[in-house]
Design a protein around this motif. Structure first.
Motif, short mmCIF file in Angstrom:
data_model
loop_
_atom_site.label_atom_id
_atom_site.label_comp_id
_atom_site.label_asym_id
_atom_site.label_seq_id
_atom_site.Cartn_x
_atom_site.Cartn_y
_atom_site.Cartn_z
N ARG A 1 48.28 -4.69 -1.53
CA ARG A 1 47.19 -5.21 -0.72
C ARG A 1 46.73 -4.17 0.29
O ARG A 1 47.55 -3.55 0.98
CB ARG A 1 47.63 -6.47 0.03
CG ARG A 1 47.88 -7.66 -0.86
CD ARG A 1 46.59 -8.31 -1.26
NE ARG A 1 46.82 -9.54 -2.03
CZ ARG A 1 45.86 -10.29 -2.50
NH1 ARG A 1 44.60 -9.95 -2.30
NH2 ARG A 1 46.14 -11.37 -3.21
N VAL B 1 45.37 -3.23 3.91
CA VAL B 1 45.40 -3.85 5.24
C VAL B 1 45.04 -2.81 6.29
O VAL B 1 45.03 -1.60 6.03
CB VAL B 1 46.80 -4.43 5.56
CG1 VAL B 1 47.15 -5.55 4.61
CG2 VAL B 1 47.87 -3.34 5.54
N GLY C 1 43.94 -8.78 7.53
CA GLY C 1 44.42 -9.16 6.21
C GLY C 1 45.73 -9.88 6.24
O GLY C 1 46.44 -9.93 5.24
#
Length: 379
Positions: free
Chosen positions: A39, A41, A348
């Motif tokens: 992910r 971020v 995030g």
């Protein structure tokens, strides 16, 4: 029979060829490699906070004392001398009742007082005359005692009539409502022609000398803000002027609708530019102890029953509970759970899970610290 067998063999041959081709293709294809879910971020490196903790609340300016005035006697209102917003002085006439009935009662009491005075004077003269007769032994002591008793009764009747007359004068004076202090009229609850009972509020007058800013404090910050000594107030109409306030009153019971505790912040008497009803902002300022960490609000995650942050370590995140000390502008102060030098996620946070690998988008993390967030959260 021979033709049927030939037909079956002819129709089965293409199907077998297709199945054989699929088996060969499956044997030649490579297995799919499993990839990690990484992910993106944004992050920041934690440093010790070096700023004052602040909490700001909006409210409005109200008078410290607002009196609901009413007549001390009942009657019909015949005149109203002021309007809403009128500045009044002590002793100024505000409203008047019809005084006719009270004036008649005053005349009646005055006549009764004169009659009682005449009876007293007559009884006094009788007593003095019988005192002389008793001195010459013309009358008995019993007769003199009777005359003295008659005079005492007449004197008592006179005193009673005098008290009634004075009371009736007061009643007549109560038909005029006057201001008891200097102030401003904030409301009118009755109009001319209306019949009101004694004590019914007909008009409101607020003292302009002393003012408060009324705000609502959330229940989780009551004890913290009760200890704050520095309180700054600025008016929406004049944001450049800062006024030093003082916590004068804090309600012990929460408002049943807003579930906040009402606080009254006293303003100094020299703040003449502040008018009743203005919008005001109250800022509580407290010194931050050494060792606290300042983080943007969107870095916090609610992990029942705790508050936590995502800490990045070796490219993966883990949820770490923290202790929140209080607000500092648009940021929050942490008193425990993390330490300076650690890297946390600030954007995030709602899409992560424990152990997940992340990639940091902001390349300037090496020089980024909490000082960048003193004016707000990271962009």
């Amino acid at each position: 029979m021979t033709s049927r067998l030939n037909s079956c063999c002819f129709s089965a041959t293409p199907m077998a060829s297709v199945m054989l081709a699929l088996v060969l293709l499956a044997a030649c294809s490579k297995p799919v490699e499993k990839t990690d879910d990484i992910r993106p971020v944004r992050a920041m490196k934690l440093v010790a906070a070096d700023a004052d903790a602040t909490a700001e609340f909006s409210g409005d300016v109200r008078p410290r004392i607002e009196s609901r005035l009413g007549f001390r006697v009942g009657g019909k209102i015949v005149a109203r001398k002021v309007e809403v917003g009128s500045l009044v002085k002590r002793g100024q006439v505000l409203m008047q009742l019809d005084p006719q009935d009270f004036e008649l009662a005053q005349l009646q009491s005055a006549a009764g007082l004169k009659a009682a005075q005449s009876n007293r004077d007559l009884a006094l003269a009788e007593q003095q005359r019988y005192v002389e007769l008793r001195a010459r032994n013309f009358v008995s002591q019993a007769v003199l005692d009777a005359k003295q008793t008659a005079f005492q009764a007449a004197q008592a009747s006179f005193d009673q009539a005098a008290a009634v007359a004075r009371n009736q004068i007061n009643q007549t004076g109560y038909t005029t409502l006057v201001a008891n202090v200097d102030g401003v009229v904030t409301g009118i609850d009755a109009e001319a022609g209306q019949v009101v009972a004694a004590g019914t509020p007909v008009l409101r007058v607020a003292q302009t000398r002393e003012k408060d800013v009324v705000i609502g404090i959330p229940e989780d910050q009551v004890e913290l803000l009760r200890q704050v000594g520095t309180i700054r107030v600025h008016i929406w109409a004049d944001p450049g002027t800062v006024i030093e306030g003082k916590l004068r009153e804090l309600s012990p019971i929460a408002d049943p609708v807003s579930r906040t505790f009402t606080a009254r912040i006293a303003l100094p008497s020299e703040a003449a530019q502040v008018r009743l009803g203005m919008t005001a902002y109250v800022t509580f300022v407290s010194k931050v102890p050494q060792g606290m960490i300042r983080v943007p609000l969107n870095a916090l995650v609610r992990d029942k029953p705790n508050t936590a942050v995502w800490v990045i370590d070796k490219g993966a995140v883990s949820l770490v509970p923290v202790q929140v000390a209080g607000p500092a502008g648009n940021d929050m102060l942490l008193s425990g759970g993390v330490s300076a030098g650690q890297v946390i996620v600030i954007a995030g946070v709602n899409l992560l899970k424990s152990g997940q690998k992340v990639t940091i988008l902001n390349d300037d993390l090496a020089v980024r610290d909490a000082v960048s967030f003193q004016g707000g959260a990271s962009k």
